[in-house]
Design a protein around this motif. Structure first.
Motif, short mmCIF file in Angstrom:
data_model
loop_
_atom_site.label_atom_id
_atom_site.label_comp_id
_atom_site.label_asym_id
_atom_site.label_seq_id
_atom_site.Cartn_x
_atom_site.Cartn_y
_atom_site.Cartn_z
N LYS A 229 25.42 87.57 44.87
CA LYS A 229 24.71 87.11 46.06
C LYS A 229 24.64 85.59 46.12
N LYS B 13 24.75 91.69 40.37
CA LYS B 13 24.52 91.77 41.80
C LYS B 13 23.90 90.48 42.32
N TRP C 86 27.84 94.26 47.73
CA TRP C 86 26.98 94.12 46.54
C TRP C 86 27.17 95.24 45.52
N HIS C 87 28.10 96.15 45.76
CA HIS C 87 28.33 97.24 44.82
C HIS C 87 29.24 96.78 43.68
#
Length: 204
Positions: A8, A4, A203-204
């Motif tokens: 990002k 995750k 973000w999954h």
């Protein structure tokens, strides 16, 4: 670093790169530099340093102010932004577009396109909340102590840069004024759209 967080940082780097491409587009239009660059132009000769060195000094000053306002806004992403914005600018330069393409009225199309790309890149870099550019770090830091919106604070900072730069004999143009007036609100609009349509699932 988990997947995750890696995702990002990838999004942040992509946003920084797009931001640089937008700056390259605006520069190609040759209708005036951004407000911060007006200040750089007005100061680097007076201090007898290079344009690049003066730009770096002002960026480092912003970095320090951002850290003092809210150190959480300054991360490794802040340093990565400095690198990948420059990469974006240089990548656009590699196209070696003919100057004949930037004559009136096409110069205004390049400028408007550049502002849109630049603002989209900034909004994309804000989406992960893994750190900010030094400029955004100052803005979000000031938001902690005021009730002002993002675009109001950015407008105030840009105006300060512009007026200071002009007083120091820096040069500006219609493009400078357009960036000053349009950038802050456009960034907010792009961010709201990104947050609405991709922020919840990215973000999954």
């Amino acid at each position: 670093m988990d997947k995750k967080k890696i995702k990002k940082y990838i999004v942040f780097i992509l946003g920084s790169f797009i931001m640089g491409v937008g700056i390259g587009l605006c520069n190609f239009a040759n209708l005036g530099v951004d407000p911060m660059s007006v200040l750089v132009l007005g100061t680097y000769q007076r201090l007898h340093v290079s344009f690049g060195m003066m730009n770096l000094l002002i960026s480092l000053l912003q970095l320090l102010i951002a850290y003092l306002l809210d150190k959480k806004n300054v991360t490794i992403a802040t340093l990565l932004a400095m690198i990948f914005v420059s990469v974006g600018i240089d990548t656009f330069g590699l196209l070696h577009l003919s100057e004949a393409l930037s004559v009136f009225p096409f110069d205004y199309l390049w400028l408007l396109g550049g502002i849109a790309v630049y603002c989209f890149g900034i909004a994309l870099s804000q989406l992960p909340h893994c750190g900010y550019t030094s400029y955004d770090g100052v803005i979000f830091g000031l938001q902690k102590y005021t009730n002002f919106s993002y675009h109001t604070i950015r407008w105030g900072i840009d105006l300060t840069f512009l007026v200071s730069g002009i007083l120091l004999k820096g040069t500006a143009g219609i493009g400078t004024l357009m960036i000053l007036l349009l950038a802050g609100r456009l960034i907010e609009i792009f961010y709201e759209l990104l947050e609405k349509y991709v922020g919840g699932t990215l973000w999954h």
